[in-house]
Write a protein that holds these residues in place. Structure first.
Motif, PDB file in Angstrom:
ATOM      1  N   TYR A  14       0.823  -1.208   0.000  1.00 63.23           N
ATOM      2  CA  TYR A  14       0.000   0.000   0.000  1.00 63.23           C
ATOM      3  C   TYR A  14       0.859   1.261   0.000  1.00 63.23           C
ATOM      4  CZ  TYR A  14      -2.592   3.881   1.991  1.00 63.23           C
ATOM      5  OH  TYR A  14      -3.108   5.130   2.225  1.00 63.23           O
ATOM      6  N   LEU A  15       1.885   1.293   0.851  1.00 65.23           N
ATOM      7  CA  LEU A  15       2.749   2.474   0.916  1.00 65.23           C
ATOM      8  C   LEU A  15       3.483   2.700  -0.403  1.00 65.23           C
ATOM      9  CD1 LEU A  15       4.219   2.091   4.521  1.00 65.23           C
ATOM     10  CD2 LEU A  15       2.473   3.699   3.735  1.00 65.23           C
ATOM     11  N   LEU A 199     -10.079   0.897  -0.189  1.00 58.96           N
ATOM     12  CA  LEU A 199      -9.403   0.149   0.863  1.00 58.96           C
ATOM     13  C   LEU A 199     -10.174   0.224   2.180  1.00 58.96           C
ATOM     14  CD1 LEU A 199      -5.644   1.003   0.242  1.00 58.96           C
ATOM     15  CD2 LEU A 199      -6.688  -1.259   0.163  1.00 58.96           C
ATOM     16  N   ILE A 200     -10.717   1.395   2.484  1.00 58.51           N
ATOM     17  CA  ILE A 200     -11.474   1.560   3.723  1.00 58.51           C
ATOM     18  C   ILE A 200     -12.709   0.660   3.721  1.00 58.51           C
ATOM     19  CG2 ILE A 200     -12.881   3.198   5.036  1.00 58.51           C
ATOM     20  CD1 ILE A 200     -10.811   5.360   4.161  1.00 58.51           C
ATOM     21  N   VAL A 201     -13.420   0.638   2.608  1.00 58.29           N
ATOM     22  CA  VAL A 201     -14.607  -0.216   2.510  1.00 58.29           C
ATOM     23  C   VAL A 201     -14.206  -1.689   2.628  1.00 58.29           C
ATOM     24  CG1 VAL A 201     -16.482  -0.971   1.006  1.00 58.29           C
ATOM     25  CG2 VAL A 201     -15.898   1.454   1.154  1.00 58.29           C
ATOM     26  N   ALA A 202     -13.138  -2.078   1.922  1.00 57.55           N
ATOM     27  CA  ALA A 202     -12.700  -3.474   1.948  1.00 57.55           C
ATOM     28  C   ALA A 202     -12.219  -3.891   3.326  1.00 57.55           C
ATOM     29  CB  ALA A 202     -11.572  -3.685   0.931  1.00 57.55           C
ATOM     30  N   GLY A 203     -11.664  -2.936   4.088  1.00 55.79           N
ATOM     31  CA  GLY A 203     -11.138  -3.268   5.401  1.00 55.79           C
ATOM     32  C   GLY A 203     -12.192  -3.327   6.493  1.00 55.79           C
ATOM     33  N   PHE A 204     -13.228  -2.482   6.390  1.00 53.30           N
ATOM     34  CA  PHE A 204     -14.174  -2.373   7.499  1.00 53.30           C
ATOM     35  C   PHE A 204     -15.484  -3.122   7.290  1.00 53.30           C
ATOM     36  CE2 PHE A 204     -11.316   1.145   8.354  1.00 53.30           C
ATOM     37  CZ  PHE A 204     -11.080   0.933   9.712  1.00 53.30           C
ATOM     38  N   THR A 384      -4.301  -1.645   6.972  1.00 49.81           N
ATOM     39  CA  THR A 384      -4.093  -0.820   5.784  1.00 49.81           C
ATOM     40  C   THR A 384      -5.273   0.124   5.584  1.00 49.81           C
ATOM     41  OG1 THR A 384      -2.785  -2.569   4.745  1.00 49.81           O
ATOM     42  CG2 THR A 384      -3.639  -0.858   3.306  1.00 49.81           C
ATOM     43  N   ALA A 385      -6.479  -0.355   5.886  1.00 45.53           N
ATOM     44  CA  ALA A 385      -7.654   0.510   5.790  1.00 45.53           C
ATOM     45  C   ALA A 385      -7.542   1.678   6.764  1.00 45.53           C
ATOM     46  CB  ALA A 385      -8.921  -0.295   6.077  1.00 45.53           C
ATOM     47  N   LEU A 386      -7.060   1.412   7.980  1.00 45.20           N
ATOM     48  CA  LEU A 386      -6.867   2.499   8.941  1.00 45.20           C
ATOM     49  C   LEU A 386      -5.773   3.461   8.475  1.00 45.20           C
ATOM     50  CD1 LEU A 386      -7.167   0.782  12.440  1.00 45.20           C
ATOM     51  CD2 LEU A 386      -8.672   2.502  11.461  1.00 45.20           C
ATOM     52  N   LEU A 387      -4.687   2.899   7.942  1.00 49.30           N
ATOM     53  CA  LEU A 387      -3.634   3.758   7.392  1.00 49.30           C
ATOM     54  C   LEU A 387      -4.175   4.609   6.249  1.00 49.30           C
ATOM     55  CD1 LEU A 387      -0.532   1.358   7.270  1.00 49.30           C
ATOM     56  CD2 LEU A 387      -0.825   3.366   8.728  1.00 49.30           C
ATOM     57  N   ALA A 388      -5.014   3.995   5.407  1.00 46.99           N
ATOM     58  CA  ALA A 388      -5.595   4.725   4.281  1.00 46.99           C
ATOM     59  C   ALA A 388      -6.473   5.859   4.766  1.00 46.99           C
ATOM     60  CB  ALA A 388      -6.402   3.766   3.404  1.00 46.99           C
ATOM     61  N   SER A 389      -7.242   5.627   5.820  1.00 47.93           N
ATOM     62  CA  SER A 389      -8.100   6.681   6.344  1.00 47.93           C
ATOM     63  C   SER A 389      -7.267   7.822   6.901  1.00 47.93           C
ATOM     64  CB  SER A 389      -9.031   6.123   7.425  1.00 47.93           C
ATOM     65  OG  SER A 389      -8.315   5.788   8.595  1.00 47.93           O
TER      66      SER A 389
END
Length: 600
Positions: A14-15, A199-204, A384-389
């Protein structure tokens, strides 16, 4: 839980994508328009997702989860009342003024409509607000890393204090965002925000599904927590009979009108995404597309907070009101890993309120839920979703800050006649300045046990009065520059006075209010925020009208395209009727009414 190689691989990938997008976008950032407004070349659907993602930062993902645990499903009012109507309004009515005037920022529109001093006041207060918001994102990520104990072993081996992990996380996160915004400007931020949204949707979404499965679905939440947590309008007749601590008028006026319209219609953080669209039609559809997504966001960001409470305590089965802090002991006894007591980073001891009760660290509800449910691999996706947010929220604030600083502060008052390349360099330097200041703001955020309380407080000071200024300026041509400036200054002063004279229940006078004297106590921080916004808006509105009536207005021809009555009606371009902004707006309003009825 220890992160596995798969988890680290997902985060690293992701980074790399984030930095790669910044490098690609850097090739097109050759002018000020490219860097600050993405060359006005972004398609409507991309701008719409960026519009929503810029607001879907760590402060929302973690903060709304915290609010869900603290206030229940009534937190959804921040979306269904506090977002959708305002997003429809800006798309249908206000975007033609912004986009049509070719203003590069919201403060610049104020200069074109009023005068320099009004622009300057808004630019300075907005710059401060974006720094605070960016700092909140930094704080949220640092708290996440502390919670996961990711760097505990390396720090122990180096002989460094564990308390330094918080500071190191803030510095590392600041560096990553600095690199890709410095290189690619707004275009780099926008395309990263689209990636971050998915990513946020996929993570949460899996997190919510797993949590609901364990508590017995929505019916299980209703049975465990009772109506005060699971009915959005429960007890809204009086401030003392609901968890938000505000009655229906304070909610509708403070959140649904003042804070909502003040943010979505005047905050350059989101307006900037629409200004980057490739046409007037695309700019108007940008917030409407975002609204269609926004109304469903509560199901992935608020529900984790309710699930966390349901897993640890049942404080309200009979529907009786219980202050959330009162269940601290019960929560710690049942499961100290879900919502722990907030610890003072300086002393290492629990933080207490005015009654000596421990404060719950609601901000850890969502991160701890990730640790509970996600195995290796899925944990990497969730993190990764949290990092993306975090990246999304911080980048949005920084890109807004560097534009306002460059055009509305530096160019306006420091160096007016430089070439475009000079302002491009200043914009990149402003990016570094904004991130440096955000680091300091992160430590202010550490004083709050719910970061949404801090965010709504800053909006009450900045967005609430400026919305009154915009409302009068756009729809009342008699409004003068002197009236706008005086009203805006009065509104900010009214917010400060109200905050200084009031205090939320069980808090100590200081950063949360009461620093002048305590003349009134509110049931919650959020209730205080709503009424601070109401006082700020009302003071600005009344004073602006009064001063405008006794001062001379400018020539009407100078207001063409800047006020509603003097702007030609927009003719809709040929295309499907469903793509027309008024039709889209009507659909959004009907849909949000249905959601309010379902969860009433």
């Amino acid at each position: 839980m220890q992160l596995g190689a798969v988890d680290w691989g997902i985060i690293a990938l992701y980074l790399l994508f984030v930095l790669g997008i910044g490098l690609v976008a850097a090739r097109g950032a050759k002018s000020g328009t490219d860097f600050f407004l993405a060359g006005r070349s972004i398609p409507a659907w991309v701008a719409g997702l960026a519009f929503i993602s810029a607001n879907l930062g760590a402060q929302e993902v973690i903060g709304m989860g915290a609010s869900g645990a603290k206030y229940g499903i009534s937190t959804a009012h921040f979306y269904w009342i506090g977002a959708i109507p305002a997003m429809v309004f800006i798309g249908v009515f206000m975007m033609p003024f912004y986009y049509g005037s070719r203003a590069r920022s919201v403060p610049e529109y104020l200069r074109m409509r009023f005068d320099e001093k009004t622009r300057a006041l808004n630019a300075v207060t907005f710059a401060i607000m974006t720094i605070l918001s960016s700092g909140v994102s930094m704080y949220a990520l640092a708290k996440l890393i502390q919670t996961l104990h990711v760097f505990d072993v390396p720090f122990e081996r180096l002989g460094l204090p564990q308390a330094w992990i918080f500071h190191a996380a803030i510095l590392a996160s600041a560096l990553v965002v600095l690199v890709y915004i410095y290189l690619g400007g707004l275009k780099g931020a926008i395309y990263n925000e689209v990636l971050q949204f998915f990513l946020i949707v996929a993570g949460f979404a899996p997190l919510v599904w797993l949590g609901l499965k364990q508590v017995g679905g929505w019916h299980g939440l209703e049975t465990t927590l009772g109506p005060s947590y699971t009915q959005a309008w429960h007890g809204m007749a009086h401030a003392t009979t609901n968890r938000l601590g505000v009655d229906w008028f304070g909610l509708s006026m403070g959140l649904g009108f003042v804070l909502s319209f003040g943010y979505w219609c005047t905050d350059f953080l989101v307006v900037q995404r629409a200004l980057a669209a490739n046409s007037m039609s695309a700019a108007r559809r940008t917030p409407l597309i975002a609204a269609g997504v926004k109304m469903f966001i509560p199901f992935i960001v608020i529900l984790p907070g309710l699930i966390a409470i349901a897993l640890t305590a049942a404080p309200d089965k009979a529907g009786a009101m219980t202050h959330p802090v009162a269940v601290a002991g019960a929560i710690q006894q049942h499961d100290p890993g879900v919502i722990p007591i907030k610890i003072d980073s300086a002393t290492g001891k629990p933080m207490l309120d005015a009654r000596g009760q421990p404060q719950l660290d609601y901000d850890l509800a969502t991160p701890n839920l990730l640790l509970r449910y996600f195995p290796t691999g899925m944990l990497g996706v969730g993190l990764t979703a949290l990092l993306a947010s975090f990246m999304s929220g911080m980048a949005g604030n920084v890109t807004a800050f560097n534009t306002v600083f460059t055009y509305d502060i530096y160019q306006a008052y420091i160096r007016k006649d430089a070439d475009d390349r000079h302002y491009l360099r200043v914009g990149r330097l402003a990016t570094a300045l904004g991130i440096s200041a955000s680091i300091a703001a992160a430590y202010i955020a550490s004083q709050f046990n719910n970061i949404m309380d801090l965010l709504q407080l800053t909006m009450a000071f900045v967005n609430a009065p400026v919305f009154a200024t915009f409302l009068l300026g756009m729809f009342w041509k008699r409004t003068t520059g002197h009236g706008a400036f005086t009203g805006l200054a009065t509104g900010i002063a009214a917010a400060a006075l109200h905050h200084g004279l009031t205090l939320p229940l069980d808090n100590i006078p200081g950063v949360k209010g009461g620093w002048l004297a305590v003349t009134h106590t509110y049931p919650s921080e959020m209730a205080q925020n709503f009424w601070t916004a109401i006082w700020a808006w009302s003071a600005c509105f009344v004073v602006t009208i009064a001063v405008s009536l006794v001062t001379r207005r400018g020539p009407e021809e100078a207001l063409a395209g800047l006020t509603y009555s003097l702007t030609p009606k927009i003719s809709e371009p040929p295309g499907p009727w469903l793509a027309r902004p008024p039709v889209l707006g009507a659909i959004m309003i009907v849909a949000v009414i249905v959601l309010n009825i379902i969860f009433r």
